[in-house]
Design an enzyme around this catalytic site. Sequence first.
Site, mmCIF file in Angstrom:
data_model
loop_
_atom_site.group_PDB
_atom_site.id
_atom_site.type_symbol
_atom_site.label_atom_id
_atom_site.label_comp_id
_atom_site.label_asym_id
_atom_site.label_seq_id
_atom_site.Cartn_x
_atom_site.Cartn_y
_atom_site.Cartn_z
ATOM 1 N N GLY A 116 -8.331 1.154 -1.546
ATOM 2 C CA GLY A 116 -7.124 0.435 -1.175
ATOM 3 C C GLY A 116 -5.922 0.971 -1.938
ATOM 4 O O GLY A 116 -6.057 1.647 -2.959
ATOM 5 N N CYS A 117 -4.730 0.652 -1.449
ATOM 6 C CA CYS A 117 -3.509 1.167 -2.074
ATOM 7 C C CYS A 117 -3.277 0.555 -3.451
ATOM 8 O O CYS A 117 -3.063 1.278 -4.436
ATOM 9 C CB CYS A 117 -2.313 0.929 -1.160
ATOM 10 S SG CYS A 117 -2.155 -0.762 -0.529
ATOM 11 N N TYR A 118 -3.326 -0.766 -3.543
ATOM 12 C CA TYR A 118 -3.145 -1.400 -4.852
ATOM 13 C C TYR A 118 -4.230 -0.972 -5.847
ATOM 14 O O TYR A 118 -3.923 -0.640 -6.998
ATOM 15 C CB TYR A 118 -3.148 -2.921 -4.713
ATOM 16 C CG TYR A 118 -1.937 -3.525 -4.057
ATOM 17 C CD1 TYR A 118 -0.659 -3.369 -4.602
ATOM 18 C CD2 TYR A 118 -2.062 -4.295 -2.895
ATOM 19 C CE1 TYR A 118 0.452 -3.949 -4.000
ATOM 20 C CE2 TYR A 118 -0.960 -4.882 -2.296
ATOM 21 C CZ TYR A 118 0.296 -4.714 -2.849
ATOM 22 O OH TYR A 118 1.396 -5.296 -2.262
ATOM 23 N N THR A 120 -5.844 1.772 -6.008
ATOM 24 C CA THR A 120 -5.617 3.158 -6.425
ATOM 25 C C THR A 120 -4.659 3.214 -7.610
ATOM 26 O O THR A 120 -4.924 3.883 -8.620
ATOM 27 C CB THR A 120 -5.071 3.993 -5.255
ATOM 28 O OG1 THR A 120 -6.073 4.073 -4.224
ATOM 29 C CG2 THR A 120 -4.708 5.402 -5.701
#
EC number: 1.2.1.38
Length: 322
Positions: A116-118, A120
Amino acid sequence: MNKPKIFIDGEAGTTGLQIYSRLNERDDIELVSIAASKRKDADERAKLLNSVDVAILCLPDDAAREAVSLVHSSQVKILDASTAYRTAQGWVYGFPELNPGQREKIANAQFVSNPGCYPTGFLACVRPLIAQGILPSSFPITINAVSGYSGGGKSLIQKYDSFHEQQKGATSDYPFGIYGLQFGHKHVKEMHQHSGLASPPLFIPAVGDFEQGMLVQIPLPLWTLDNPPSGEEIHQAIAQYYQGEKFVQVASFKDPSLLRDGTFLDATAVNGTNIVQVFVFANDNTKEALLVARLDNLGKGASGAAVQNLNIMLGLPEELGL
């Protein structure tokens, strides 16, 4: 030599479109697509899923699970961009820089989950400190993060774009807002599992009135430790951990030129790239520090990471197309 065949199941979604755009111009792979009228045809999807070298799933969680159930060939590798398998047994977590040996695990796996972006941004900051014992695994971690509205997918993008069009670019009614206030955000489980923390972090996400970009902030009350590390020691540990990495950049310590107007850390500065930048700010007198990760939520936070993982899974140079 035959080119590897790639099928993006869900190429019409936000992440799928971004991945397709990154792969479409490449001549070293063959993209296989499904007709729009057949996208919900399980038989047609199963046929394509079992005929390619790598299937990239850009689907909601339940649809991703269904797609995996349709794959019967052990020769097909699956890269899933949903949250469905990020903490599942039998799946390799697709953050190549997470641990020594993670790339090899991705290269040898049949099933890889795209981060996921967060998570990462969070893991890029915290994992080196836990892995090297700079912070104890029991350290209570809080995360404050803000993403551009593209992180909310097509519906949120349309909402903001519609307002901007009506108001001729004026700020929307929602310039900034926090959410996830029930403390059950779907990214917390993968943050906890892959960080090495003894307890889940307290995570407060937010969305801002800008399309792309992300800042993940982790304040460290070092005064709670008996022998707290200095800001320089924290920075050094993170920099050494990522030495030689192409896509994780550790910013210089105490360099005001990295800030806009010498004051602001801009959320959008690495948009369009597959880079996550890690910053360390500290005051040794007050025993406080702040870790910040900056990334493109659609780049290293989604489609860029997927292309990087795809390259590794195919045994190709991981920077191809990035």
